[in-house]
Scaffold this active site. Sequence first.
Site, PDB file in Angstrom:
ATOM      1  CG  ASP A 107      -3.409 -15.609  87.373  1.00 17.41           C
ATOM      2  OD1 ASP A 107      -3.749 -14.713  88.161  1.00 17.41           O
ATOM      3  OD2 ASP A 107      -4.060 -16.658  87.208  1.00 17.41           O
ATOM      4  CG  ASP A 114      -2.545  -7.726  96.290  1.00 17.37           C
ATOM      5  OD1 ASP A 114      -3.105  -7.769  95.176  1.00 17.37           O
ATOM      6  OD2 ASP A 114      -3.163  -7.600  97.360  1.00 17.37           O
TER       7      ASP A 114
END
Lengths: 278, 278
Positions: free
Chosen positions: B157, B160
């Site tokens: 998780d 970018d």
Amino acid sequence: MELWYTEYQTKNLGLTARIKATLYTGQSEFQEVAVVDSYQFGRMLVLDGVFQTSIFDEFIYHEMIAHVPLFAHPNPQTVLVIGGGDGGTIREVVKHQSVEVAEMVEIDGLVVDVSKKYLPEISVALNENHPKLRLKIGDGIKHMQEVENKYDVIIVDCSDPIGPGEGLFSHAFYQDVYKALKPDGLFVQQTESPFYHQELIKRLKQDIASLFPVTRLYLANIPQYPSGLHCFTIGSKQYDPVTADIARIPENFGTRYHNREIQKSCFALPNFVQELVK
Amino acid sequence: MELWYTEYQTKNLGLTARIKATLYTGQSEFQEVAVVDSYQFGRMLVLDGVFQTSIFDEFIYHEMIAHVPLFAHPNPQTVLVIGGGDGGTIREVVKHQSVEVAEMVEIDGLVVDVSKKYLPEISVALNENHPKLRLKIGDGIKHMQEVENKYDVIIVDCSDPIGPGEGLFSHAFYQDVYKALKPDGLFVQQTESPFYHQELIKRLKQDIASLFPVTRLYLANIPQYPSGLHCFTIGSKQYDPVTADIARIPENFGTRYHNREIQKSCFALPNFVQELVK
């Protein structure tokens, strides 16, 4: 000098795109019509300041508003598009072998003219004057009042429910749509974003369900539209789109978004969307 | 005076949100951490100027990154989350009855602290110090090098692929993920937008497919992320997520996006996305 155009999708949120050039601006009887060339989306049609379609992602909207209802009907022969002045929806409709006549009633002739000139990839069926096409510049609401028991599928390819599109989101209009359809006909309408237009979607679903025995919402991902998630509502007199026979969809239909799996999966709704339409 | 914050999602496109207030700004060893309160999305976590999560739509990302892989595994007991400092993914992971241990390795302690204070709806499992949770502030890449044959499911998780998240998008990291998984384990990673990050998605798919016998891409609609369409990539040693038994998903799992139909339909890919990963 960098030029940016911001579309305010809600009063608190905007999508801002870097613009290469403004190719056209004009004012019709109904709205301001513009074509801009953007770096991200290529050429875009803009009506009253709202992004309508772009070279980059137009295939999604046009494939999904046309193919989902047309493959939900076992044999669509006579089809009507209300609006859709850029020609993208008609381009997809005429691909269906069963379709013999594809009527189109667009209120704003300037949108057609501008699209033919600046968006030829989208307006190709208009430019070619496709043999199945019957184009009429006129009021879709009035047209709908005048016809009866004529169409297998009606596609309401309208802009937002403000301005010239407003009357296409009314109960009276849906009554006329019902009357204009054959006894096993169905219709579809673009019904905005399940994130930002929840009250509209609820109201339309109730309106349509009060007339049509089968109503279904389906989804498509369209990056230039508010929230990137767009929904469409179907009202059907007989066929349930969810149980359509997807084996009828050709394997190579030349689409870039729609396919057999999408025809089914687009009706799978997240819980928060199910809540809106239950 | 109206305040607007624009996130440039690509160099030619931005999402601009009207802001009520800036609740927090700080600088960690790794990044700039901010929380703003916006009219459209409510409170938002912003890292190095990029929207990470919001009260309005966080449920979608967190449900989809957690439940899709966890229901793709028949009996996930030991789960690892890499990143996910806001706590939203762990909140979903601990809902699974089979899960006994939910480890979380987040590199930036400031993200955890700020989320606990300003985003308690999201960080609830951190605030409660949930009995299944083992939280470690540290480097996920290093952690992965040190473990072997331990996890049923690993959830990457991350932010970018620039800044602190960069090393989580590398072949070497996927080799360590493979080693850290049990012989029937699987992992998932958020892999950005199929519209705007096509080269990244292609490369990751190839990297992951070179190690894992089963790789699958799936989709979710997240309005605050670029294009509104987000994808996740699964690498699995044994189980194919597409054939998971959806009857195992409880009817009332308290989700607002994920459900049995979504667990299946999220793997239905538009043609242009199929092209990316074939």
